[in-house]
Design an enzyme around this catalytic site. Structure first.
Site, mmCIF file in Angstrom:
data_model
loop_
_atom_site.group_PDB
_atom_site.id
_atom_site.type_symbol
_atom_site.label_atom_id
_atom_site.label_comp_id
_atom_site.label_asym_id
_atom_site.label_seq_id
_atom_site.Cartn_x
_atom_site.Cartn_y
_atom_site.Cartn_z
ATOM 1 N N LYS A 195 0.859 -1.185 0.000
ATOM 2 C CA LYS A 195 0.000 0.000 0.000
ATOM 3 C C LYS A 195 0.894 1.233 0.000
ATOM 4 O O LYS A 195 1.711 1.419 0.907
ATOM 5 C CB LYS A 195 -0.906 -0.024 1.234
ATOM 6 C CG LYS A 195 -1.791 1.212 1.337
ATOM 7 C CD LYS A 195 -2.773 1.124 2.491
ATOM 8 C CE LYS A 195 -3.538 2.421 2.638
ATOM 9 N NZ LYS A 195 -4.491 2.378 3.751
ATOM 10 N N LYS A 248 -2.144 -1.579 -3.855
ATOM 11 C CA LYS A 248 -3.016 -0.406 -3.777
ATOM 12 C C LYS A 248 -2.195 0.867 -3.832
ATOM 13 O O LYS A 248 -1.205 0.954 -3.118
ATOM 14 C CB LYS A 248 -3.782 -0.480 -2.451
ATOM 15 C CG LYS A 248 -4.666 0.707 -2.186
ATOM 16 C CD LYS A 248 -5.205 0.657 -0.788
ATOM 17 C CE LYS A 248 -6.002 1.911 -0.559
ATOM 18 N NZ LYS A 248 -6.371 2.092 0.808
HETATM 19 C C1 PBG Z 1 -7.412 3.357 5.526
HETATM 20 C C2 PBG Z 1 -7.660 3.310 4.084
HETATM 21 C C3 PBG Z 1 -7.460 4.285 3.101
HETATM 22 C C4 PBG Z 1 -7.999 3.771 1.923
HETATM 23 C C5 PBG Z 1 -8.447 2.490 2.214
HETATM 24 N N1 PBG Z 1 -8.211 2.222 3.543
HETATM 25 C C6 PBG Z 1 -6.958 5.676 3.182
HETATM 26 C C7 PBG Z 1 -5.589 5.967 3.558
HETATM 27 O O1 PBG Z 1 -4.731 5.099 3.723
HETATM 28 O O2 PBG Z 1 -5.355 7.164 3.733
HETATM 29 C C8 PBG Z 1 -8.071 4.473 0.590
HETATM 30 C C9 PBG Z 1 -9.133 3.980 -0.323
HETATM 31 C C10 PBG Z 1 -9.425 4.867 -1.467
HETATM 32 O O3 PBG Z 1 -8.766 5.898 -1.729
HETATM 33 O O4 PBG Z 1 -10.363 4.521 -2.185
HETATM 34 N N2 PBG Z 1 -6.126 3.486 5.933
#
Ligand code: PBG
Length: 326
Positions: A195, A248
C-alpha cells in the site's frame, strides 16, 4: 515491397474475431464493492468528490448491499465513520461500533454476500493516523494490539474476511494470532500488503473523514518509487499468514500487480482507489472522455496486469454493463 507473413490485423477484422481471441475477460465475479457506514437513521449523504457514493446509515446500507448482490457482486468492503473520534480509536473495536453494527445487520438481512471489513484506525483516531501516536510518531507495536482487537471484534460481529490496511509491520501476524486464539482460525485475511503513500486516496479521505491532522503517512505507507520493496512487503504478509495479497492503488501500480502475479501464487487483489474513480468521473463530466469506456478499459487493464480481485467504486456500474453484454 516486403509484407510480413504474419499480419496482426487479420484477427482484428470484426468483433467475432476479436471476441474469439480476447485474452482478458472482466467478470462481475472479480468485483468487491466498497461502502461507507455511518451512524443514524435514514442517512444517505453524498460524497461530493465521488459521485454516486454515499455515507450511509445501516438501513440504507442494507438496501445497497442487496442491490450489489442482485447484480451478482460477490463481496462488499466496509468502512466506518464513528460518532466520535479519540486518541485511542475506541470506535474501531467497540462492540456497538459502526462497522460492528453494520456487519451484524447486513449478515442478518443479506446473508449471501461476503462482508469484508477494512481494519484500520485512521477513521477512528482524533489525529487521523492509522495507528497509536506516541510522542508525535505512529508507534508500530502499540498499534498492533488495537488493530488485532479491532479485527477480532469484526469477526465476532460476523465479518467473513478482514482486510488490514494500516501498514504497521507485523499486523497480519498479530491479527492471525488473535483470530486463532478467539476461535476464528477459518476466517481469511486479505492483506493490504503493498500500500503506497498515494495522493490518489484524496477523495476517500473526504468520504471517510480520515485525513491525518498532522504530517502525512509516509512513515508507514510505501514510497511510490519502490518496486522491489513491494515484493519484500508482500513476502512478509505471506509468511505472516495472508490469504489474499493486495496492491493499492491499482492504475499507477500495474507493474507491481504484474510482478506480484509472477512472484506469488496467492490470489491478488488490486484496489482501484477513490482518486482513480474520481478522475474518470471528472473527465466524463467535463465531456473530455467517455466515462463508461474509460471505466471498462481501466478495470480490464487491472485484470490484465494480473489481479484476480478488483476492489472498485465502479462495481455496480460495471456489473450492469457486463450483464447487458458490452
Ligand atoms: C485506511 C484506508 C485508506 C484507503 C483504504 N483504507 C486511506 C488511507 O490510507 O489514507 C483508501 C481507499 C481509497 O482511496 O479509495 N487506511
Amino acid at each position: 515491397m516486403y509484407f510480413p507473413a504474419y499480419r496482426p490485423r487479420r484477427l482484428r477484422k470484426n468483433e467475432n474475431f476479436r471476441r474469439m481471441i480476447r485474452e482478458t475477460k472482466l467478470s462481475v465475479d472479480n468485483f468487491v464493492y466498497p461502502l461507507f457506514a455511518t451512524f443514524g437513521k435514514d442517512v444517505k449523504k453524498p460524497i461530493s468528490s465521488m459521485p454516486g457514493n454515499f455515507q450511509m446509515s445501516v438501513d440504507h446500507l442494507v438496501i445497497e448491499v442487496q442491490k450489489a448482490k442482485d447484480l451478482g457482486i460477490p463481496a462488499v468492503l466496509l468502512f466506518g465513520i464513528p460518532e466520535k473520534k479519540d486518541e485511542v480509536a475506541s470506535g474501531a473495536f467497540m462492540k456497538d461500533g459502526i462497522v460492528q453494527q453494520a456487519v451484524r445487520r447486513i449478515k442478518d438481512k443479506v446473508p449471501d454476500v461476503i462482508v469484508i471489513t477494512d481494519v484500520c484506525l485512521c477513521e477512528y483516531t482524533s489525529h487521523g493516523h492509522c495507528g497509536m501516536v506516541e510522542k508525535g510518531e505512529v508507534d508500530n507495536d502499540a498499534s498492533l494490539e488495537v488493530i488485532a482487537e479491532t479485527a477480532v471484534s469484526h469477526a465476532k460481529s460476523g465479518a467473513d474476511m478482514v482486510a488490514p490496511s494500516a501498514m504497521m509491520d507485523g499486523q497480519v501476524g498479530a491479527i492471525r494470532e488473535a483470530l486463532d486464539e478467539a476461535g476464528f482460525e477459518n476466517l481469511p485475511i486479505m492483506a493490504y500488503s503493498a500500500k503506497y503513500a498515494s495522493c490518489f486516496y484524496g477523495p476517500f479521505r473526504e468520504a471517510a473523514e480520515s485525513a491525518p491532522q498532522f504530517g502525512d503517512r509516509k512513515a508507514y505507507q510505501m514510497d511510490p518509487a519502490n518496486g522491489d520493496e513491494a515484493i519484500r512487503e508482500i513476502s512478509l504478509d505471506v509468511e505472516e499468514g495472508a490469504d489474499i495479497i493486495m496492491v493499492k492503488p491499482a492504475l499507477p501500480y500495474l507493474d507491481i500487480i504484474r510482478r506480484a502475479r509472477e512472484e506469488f501464487d496467492l490470489p491478488i487483489a488490486a484496489y482501484n482507489v477513490s482518486g482513480e474513480f474520481s478522475m474518470i468521473k471528472a473527465a466524463a463530466k467535463l465531456g473530455w472522455m467517455d466515462g463508461e469506456k474509460a471505466m471498462m478499459e481501466a478495470l480490464t487493464s487491472i485484470k490484465r496486469a494480473g489481479a484476480d480481485i478488483i476492489i472498485t467504486y465502479f462495481a455496480t456500474e460495471a456489473a450492469k454493463i457486463l450483464r447487458n453484454g458490452k
